[in-house]
Design a protein around this motif. Structure first.
Motif, PDB file in Angstrom:
ATOM      1  N   SER A   9      -3.583  12.941  -9.482  1.00  0.00           N
ATOM      2  CA  SER A   9      -3.674  11.820  -8.538  1.00  0.00           C
ATOM      3  C   SER A   9      -5.116  11.484  -8.197  1.00  0.00           C
ATOM      4  O   SER A   9      -5.385  10.393  -7.703  1.00  0.00           O
ATOM      5  CB  SER A   9      -2.925  12.143  -7.236  1.00  0.00           C
ATOM      6  N   ASN A  36      -0.086   8.574 -10.712  1.00  0.00           N
ATOM      7  CA  ASN A  36       0.503   7.558  -9.845  1.00  0.00           C
ATOM      8  C   ASN A  36      -0.558   6.565  -9.393  1.00  0.00           C
ATOM      9  O   ASN A  36      -0.234   5.616  -8.685  1.00  0.00           O
ATOM     10  CB  ASN A  36       1.145   8.209  -8.621  1.00  0.00           C
ATOM     11  N   ASN A  37      -1.823   6.814  -9.798  1.00  0.00           N
ATOM     12  CA  ASN A  37      -2.945   6.021  -9.268  1.00  0.00           C
ATOM     13  C   ASN A  37      -3.845   5.588 -10.425  1.00  0.00           C
ATOM     14  O   ASN A  37      -4.517   6.421 -11.036  1.00  0.00           O
ATOM     15  CB  ASN A  37      -3.714   6.884  -8.263  1.00  0.00           C
ATOM     16  N   GLU A  38      -3.859   4.301 -10.702  1.00  0.00           N
ATOM     17  CA  GLU A  38      -4.668   3.748 -11.798  1.00  0.00           C
ATOM     18  C   GLU A  38      -6.140   4.095 -11.616  1.00  0.00           C
ATOM     19  O   GLU A  38      -6.867   4.246 -12.590  1.00  0.00           O
ATOM     20  CB  GLU A  38      -4.475   2.222 -11.840  1.00  0.00           C
ATOM     21  N   ASP A  57       2.570   3.613 -10.792  1.00  0.00           N
ATOM     22  CA  ASP A  57       2.220   3.413  -9.373  1.00  0.00           C
ATOM     23  C   ASP A  57       3.470   3.669  -8.526  1.00  0.00           C
ATOM     24  O   ASP A  57       4.514   3.043  -8.755  1.00  0.00           O
ATOM     25  CB  ASP A  57       1.709   1.980  -9.188  1.00  0.00           C
ATOM     26  N   ARG A  59       3.844   2.988  -5.383  1.00  0.00           N
ATOM     27  CA  ARG A  59       3.994   2.095  -4.234  1.00  0.00           C
ATOM     28  C   ARG A  59       5.129   1.069  -4.371  1.00  0.00           C
ATOM     29  O   ARG A  59       5.858   0.848  -3.395  1.00  0.00           O
ATOM     30  CB  ARG A  59       2.661   1.409  -3.927  1.00  0.00           C
TER      31      ARG A  59
END
Ligand code: GAR
Length: 195
Positions: A9, A36-38, A57, A59
């Motif tokens: 992450s 989960n985070n570009e 992602d 979110r």
């Protein structure tokens, strides 16, 4: 050799230590880095190494963890992984995702488990007046930061330590412990390692 997926992450320094160790006679190879985070630093570094990356992602899924995890499962399918290593992956995975991987998914946690599951481990060790601290690699089970311990590394807590100084010294040990533990695990050795 065994195909490894690494979940990150953040900065991904543990992922980097794992990737740098998976060479030569190592029984495993990095197949994909998933985040989960570009914007995770680990994703950018993996791309510079020519390692496949996948970004899911969390979110848009909101509280729907099952759909988030189904998307991860779909993204991983082409890689036919043998082992997943969680390396600073900061989303809790439910039993629905963990169960099919049980016995094949590792996590590194910045405390001497079973002490200090969850977050803020360094501050909690200081607040408790502990004289030693460290990190643990364990097999992932549906219970958070639980599961059989595969390796631990210890450090002494010194007067004047802060959560930041402890985090930095523990991280140095993480970078020794996780590659050493994965190397043994991929070769079939689950006897706990102590560094
Ligand atoms: C590491 O200290 C790892 O143990 C911790 O996050 C950091 C990630 O650093 N993991 C957890 O707290 C898991 N709940 P990195 O991205 O540089 O490897």
């Amino acid at each position: 050799s065994k195909r490894v997926g690494i979940f990150v992450s953040g900065g991904g320094s543990n992922m980097r230590a794992l990737v740098e160790d998976m060479q030569g006679d190592h029984p495993a190879r990095p197949s994909v880095v998933l985040s989960n985070n570009e914007r995770a630093g680990g994703i950018a570094w993996a791309r510079t190494q020519g390692i496949a990356t996948e970004v899911i992602d969390h979110r848009p899924y909101g509280a729907d963890r099952a759909s988030f995890e189904a998307a991860i499962t779909d993204a991983l399918a082409p890689y036919d992984l043998d082992i997943i290593c969680l390396a600073g992956f900061m989303r809790v995975l439910t039993g629905g995702f963990v169960a099919p991987w049980q016995g094949r998914m590792l996590n590194i946690h910045p405390s001497l488990l079973p002490k200090y599951k969850g977050l803020n481990t360094h501050a909690r060790a200081l607040d408790a007046g502990d004289t030693e601290h460290g990190c643990t690699v364990h097999l992932v089970t549906p219970a958070l930061d639980d599961g059989p311990i595969l390796g631990q590394a210890r450090i002494a807590i010194e007067p004047g330590d802060t959560p930041q100084t402890l985090a930095a010294r523990v991280l140095v040990q993480e970078h020794r412990l996780y590659p050493a533990t994965l190397r043994r695990f991929a070769a079939g050795n689950t006897t706990p390692l102590t560094l």
